[in-house]
Design an enzyme around this catalytic site. Structure first.
Site, PDB file in Angstrom:
ATOM      1  N   ASP A  90       0.813  -1.224   0.000  1.00  0.00           N
ATOM      2  CA  ASP A  90       0.000   0.000   0.000  1.00  0.00           C
ATOM      3  C   ASP A  90       0.842   1.268   0.000  1.00  0.00           C
ATOM      4  OD1 ASP A  90       1.044  -0.119   2.515  1.00  0.00           O
ATOM      5  OD2 ASP A  90      -0.867   0.172   3.579  1.00  0.00           O
ATOM      6  N   LYS A 125      15.955  41.324  -8.695  1.00  0.00           N
ATOM      7  CA  LYS A 125      14.804  40.773  -9.419  1.00  0.00           C
ATOM      8  C   LYS A 125      13.550  40.871  -8.575  1.00  0.00           C
ATOM      9  CE  LYS A 125      15.497  36.023  -7.804  1.00  0.00           C
ATOM     10  NZ  LYS A 125      15.873  34.654  -8.166  1.00  0.00           N
ATOM     11  N   ASP A 178      24.865  30.307  -6.091  1.00  0.00           N
ATOM     12  CA  ASP A 178      23.577  30.150  -5.413  1.00  0.00           C
ATOM     13  C   ASP A 178      23.620  28.892  -4.551  1.00  0.00           C
ATOM     14  OD1 ASP A 178      21.024  30.832  -4.674  1.00  0.00           O
ATOM     15  OD2 ASP A 178      20.196  30.792  -6.696  1.00  0.00           O
TER      16      ASP A 178
END
Length: 322
Positions: free
Chosen positions: A41, A202, A228
């Site tokens: 499941d 931005k 980044d």
């Protein structure tokens, strides 16, 4: 490896077993015997096939895609170790999912990063070892020690070796922060590689979408390195690169980021962009279909292995943050 009367053992879930094996190789250990499967499941099934009583247990598991499955594997594994009387449990999370949901951006928003922190503590973690949290204040969401290592030393080593090998002039290079939130990270990186800094200002209109508004700093005819913490859909990175090239007049553009989430059309965007090279760390496994010529993945197993060894021996790991 045995010290202080305790044995160290390293286990992993299914998020990045190759990375966990690399960490164990660096430590001179065998990966712990366990099975993490699913019932019919979809429920997670964990079997620990060796004793952990009194041991210093490290569970290596990035909560990357599929995020919820990997998170549940981590939680259930730690619960199994706690109930098996492990001496101490450290959640080694090279990539910490849900980190971008660290505050209420608007009314009725959840703070999911705090919820995940609570779940990790409740499952039995005694401390957390991670790298480049999207928001450093997430460390305060935990009531246990959190060691947030930095990926920048790995990038610095890579670029310095490359520059020395090719005899590049540092004066021709500029480090770029893709947004205001990454300025601190980019500034520290720029200082270590002795380069100037520029910032892309931005305005974000909606999730995973941004509009570049302005470029702060001189990038004309310069070789750029965008720094980044992660690349998700690639929209922000590619948009920044386009502005830097078409508006700023950059000569060439490279990028580096700790976590390569690379969701959706990220690979296609990067492939078709002005970016010549993207350097990532292996905190998230890179699927075969995402391995393109523009992307290079650097190994961090040695860094995490040293951190694990220092934690185990109760030594400071602050030197790894520099």
């Amino acid at each position: 490896m045995i010290a202080h009367g305790k044995e160290i053992k390293v286990f992993c879930g299914n998020s990045n077993p190759a990375f966990a094996k690399g960490v164990c190789d660096e430590l001179g250990l065998h990966l712990g015997l366990s099975e993490v499967k699913k019932f019919a499941d979809g429920e997670v099934s964990v079997s620990v096939n060796e004793t952990v009583r009194g041991c210093d247990v490290f569970v290596v598991q990035s909560t990357c895609n599929p995020v919820n499955d990997n998170l549940m594997e981590l939680l259930i594994m730690m619960d199994a170790f706690r109930r098996a009387s492990a001496g101490r449990i450290t959640a080694v999370m090279p990539y910490f999912g849900y980190a971008r949901q660290d505050r209420k951006a608007k009314g009725r928003d959840p703070i999911s990063a705090k919820l995940v922190a609570n779940m990790i503590v409740a499952a039995g973690a005694d401390r957390v070892l991670t790298m480049d949290l999207h928001a450093a204040q997430i460390q305060g969401f935990f009531d246990i020690p959190v060691d947030n290592m930095l990926g920048s030393p790995v990038f610095v080593k890579y670029y310095m070796e490359k520059f020395n090998e090719n005899q590049y002039d540092h004066n021709n290079f500029v480090v770029v922060s893709p947004d205001a939130g990454s300025v601190g990270r980019a500034r520290n990186f720029a200082a270590k590689v002795h380069m100037d800094l520029a910032i892309v200002d931005k305005r974000r209109q909606r999730a995973n979408s941004s509009e570049v508004m302005n470029i702060i700093g001189d990038v004309r005819d310069k070789e750029l390195i965008i720094v980044d913490d992660m690349i998700d859909t690639g929209g922000s990175l590619v948009g920044a690169a386009k502005a830097l090239k078409e508006i700023g007049g950059a000569r060439s553009i490279r990028a580096c980021a700790t976590h390569g989430v690379l969701s959706g059309s990220a690979i296609q965007r990067i492939q078709e962009s002005y970016i010549e090279e993207v350097i990532l760390l292996d905190t998230i496994p890179l699927a075969p279909e995402k391995k393109i010529d523009k992307i290079t993945c650097l190994n961090t197993a040695e860094v995490f292995a040293e951190a694990i060894e220092r934690i185990y021996e109760d030594l400071p790991i602050s030197s790894l943050f520099n």
